[in-house]
Design an enzyme around this catalytic site. Sequence first.
Site, PDB file in Angstrom:
ATOM      1  N   ARG A  84       2.238  -3.332  18.280  1.00 24.18           N
ATOM      2  CA  ARG A  84       1.000  -2.889  17.650  1.00 24.18           C
ATOM      3  C   ARG A  84      -0.191  -3.738  18.097  1.00 24.18           C
ATOM      4  O   ARG A  84      -1.306  -3.264  18.171  1.00 24.18           O
ATOM      5  CB  ARG A  84       1.158  -2.955  16.124  1.00 24.18           C
ATOM      6  N   TYR A  85       0.064  -5.034  18.314  1.00 27.10           N
ATOM      7  CA  TYR A  85      -1.000  -5.938  18.764  1.00 27.10           C
ATOM      8  C   TYR A  85      -0.667  -6.352  20.195  1.00 27.10           C
ATOM      9  O   TYR A  85       0.509  -6.542  20.511  1.00 27.10           O
ATOM     10  CB  TYR A  85      -1.032  -7.190  17.890  1.00 27.10           C
ATOM     11  N   ARG A  88       1.788  -9.645  20.872  1.00 25.06           N
ATOM     12  CA  ARG A  88       3.069  -9.874  20.186  1.00 25.06           C
ATOM     13  C   ARG A  88       3.781  -8.569  19.878  1.00 25.06           C
ATOM     14  O   ARG A  88       3.140  -7.566  19.596  1.00 25.06           O
ATOM     15  CB  ARG A  88       2.858 -10.690  18.912  1.00 25.06           C
ATOM     16  N   CYS A  97      20.891  -6.118   6.643  1.00 25.90           N
ATOM     17  CA  CYS A  97      20.440  -7.321   5.936  1.00 25.90           C
ATOM     18  C   CYS A  97      21.605  -7.853   5.104  1.00 25.90           C
ATOM     19  O   CYS A  97      22.541  -7.108   4.810  1.00 25.90           O
ATOM     20  CB  CYS A  97      19.261  -7.009   5.022  1.00 25.90           C
ATOM     21  N   CYS A 101      16.594  -5.583  -0.456  1.00 25.45           N
ATOM     22  CA  CYS A 101      15.506  -5.650  -1.424  1.00 25.45           C
ATOM     23  C   CYS A 101      15.209  -4.235  -1.896  1.00 25.45           C
ATOM     24  O   CYS A 101      15.085  -3.323  -1.083  1.00 25.45           O
ATOM     25  CB  CYS A 101      14.263  -6.223  -0.756  1.00 25.45           C
ATOM     26  N   CYS A 104      12.111  -2.689  -0.215  1.00 28.66           N
ATOM     27  CA  CYS A 104      12.026  -2.835   1.240  1.00 28.66           C
ATOM     28  C   CYS A 104      11.079  -1.808   1.861  1.00 28.66           C
ATOM     29  O   CYS A 104      11.207  -0.614   1.613  1.00 28.66           O
ATOM     30  CB  CYS A 104      13.411  -2.688   1.859  1.00 28.66           C
ATOM     31  N   ARG A 106      10.989  -1.009   4.937  1.00 24.41           N
ATOM     32  CA  ARG A 106      11.670  -0.230   5.980  1.00 24.41           C
ATOM     33  C   ARG A 106      12.949   0.401   5.427  1.00 24.41           C
ATOM     34  O   ARG A 106      13.908   0.622   6.156  1.00 24.41           O
ATOM     35  CB  ARG A 106      12.022  -1.137   7.180  1.00 24.41           C
ATOM     36  N   ASP A 266       4.035  -2.667   0.110  1.00 21.85           N
ATOM     37  CA  ASP A 266       3.794  -1.444   0.877  1.00 21.85           C
ATOM     38  C   ASP A 266       4.221  -0.206   0.093  1.00 21.85           C
ATOM     39  O   ASP A 266       5.064  -0.280  -0.789  1.00 21.85           O
ATOM     40  CB  ASP A 266       4.553  -1.515   2.206  1.00 21.85           C
ATOM     41  N   ASP A 303      -0.917  -4.312   4.766  1.00 21.75           N
ATOM     42  CA  ASP A 303      -0.607  -3.560   5.978  1.00 21.75           C
ATOM     43  C   ASP A 303      -1.170  -2.167   5.734  1.00 21.75           C
ATOM     44  O   ASP A 303      -0.675  -1.435   4.872  1.00 21.75           O
ATOM     45  CB  ASP A 303       0.915  -3.524   6.214  1.00 21.75           C
ATOM     46  N   LYS A 310      -2.209  -5.316   9.777  1.00 24.64           N
ATOM     47  CA  LYS A 310      -2.453  -6.122   8.578  1.00 24.64           C
ATOM     48  C   LYS A 310      -3.891  -6.627   8.545  1.00 24.64           C
ATOM     49  O   LYS A 310      -4.419  -7.030   9.564  1.00 24.64           O
ATOM     50  CB  LYS A 310      -1.522  -7.340   8.590  1.00 24.64           C
TER      51      LYS A 310
END
Length: 338
Positions: A84-85, A88, A97, A101, A104, A106, A266, A303, A310
Site C-alpha cells: 500500500r505504501y 514497505r 494465529c 481475537c 480481528c 482480517r 476496524d 485505518d 492509516k
Amino acid sequence: MATGIKNGRTSQILQFAHDIDAVAERYAVAITPLMQELIDAERSDGPISKQFVPDARELDSAHGELADPVGDGPHAPVPGIVHRYPDRVLLMPTKICAAYCRFCFRRETVGQQGEALLPARELAAALQYIREHEEIWEVILSGGDPLVLSPRRLDKILTELREIAHVRVVRVHTRVPLVAPEKITRELTEVLRKAAPLFVVLHANHADEFAPQGQAACARLVDAGIPMLGQSVLLRGVNDNAAALEALLRRQVENRIKPYYLHHADRANGTAHFRTGLAQGRALTAGLRGRVSGICQPAYVLDIPGGHGKSPVGPDYVRERSDGVDVRDVNGCWHAYE
Ligand SMILES: *Cc1c(COP(=O)(O)O)cnc(C)c1O
Ligand code: SF4
C-alpha cells in the site's frame, strides 16, 4: 419453582452453546492454555474473556461493516503481499494465529478454510515480488501470526529476505509472546536475532495479558537485542477507560516495549460491540498526554476504510491563526505562538 430456575438456566446454557457453535461455524475460534488460565481467573466478562470467548453478537452485521475493512484486496499484487505504501510491504506467510481475537480485522481470511501456510510456490512468487521492487525498504511479516511458524520455516523466509539488498528492515507483528510464550524458545529467538535489524511489534490490549510467562518471553526477546514495539486496539469494555489504557501503556514500557500504535477498531463484520466512537478515542488519548510519561504515548490511528491507509486521528494541539498559531497545553488551554 426450584426446577423452573434449573430448567431456565439449562436452556440458557444450551442457547449459549448453540450461539458459540454458530460463531465457530463462521469465524475461527481458539484460546491458548495460558489465556484460558487467565480467563478462568477473571470475572466472566473480564478483558481477556471479551477478547477471545465467542459472542453471539458476532453474527450481527452493523451498518458500514465490511469483509475487508482495511482494504487489503485492492493492494495485493500477488498472494501473500499487501503493498500500500511505496517503501514497505506486508508479507503474510500464514493465515493461522495461536488464539483468535473476536474483533480481528482480517477475520474473513485469518483462520479460515484453505491452506494454513502460503503454498511454497506462492511464497516464492511473493519473495520474487519483493526482490523486483527496489523501493521496498521494509518487510512486515503479518498474517495470521508469523511466530506460529516453526523456527526452521521462519529462518528460511528471513534468510531469503536478508539476501535482498534493498530490504533493510524487517518487522514481525505478533501476539505469540503473551498468548503462547512457550513458543518463544531459544531457537526461535536466535532466528529473529540474526535477522537484525528486526523489530517485534507485540499486539496487546490489556495489562492483564502480561502473565509472568509472557513477560519472561518478552524479556528473552529484548535481552537478545531485539527491539520491541507495542500495538493495541482500542476496544469497548476492554481498554476504553483512562485507568485501563494507562495501565496497558505503562505495562508495555515496564517490559521494555515502546507503545507504537493505538488502533481505532476496524469495521470488520460482527465487531460493532467492540467499537468506540472516534471522539471518545480522541478524548482518551488527549487525557493521556499530561498524565503519562512521553515514552508511554502511542499514536492513535485509524485505518481509513477502503484501503486508504492509516492516519493519526489523535487530539489536535495546533490551530492556525492569521498571524501565527495557537498551541494547546495538556490542560486544554490554548496559547498564542507568533
Ligand atoms: C499498517 C500497514 C503498514 C505499516 O504501516 P506503518 O504506519 O509503517 O506502521 C504497511 N502496509 C500495510 C498494507 C499496512 O496495513
Ligand atoms: S492476532 Fe491479529 S491476525 Fe490474529 S486473530 Fe488477532 S487480530 Fe487477527
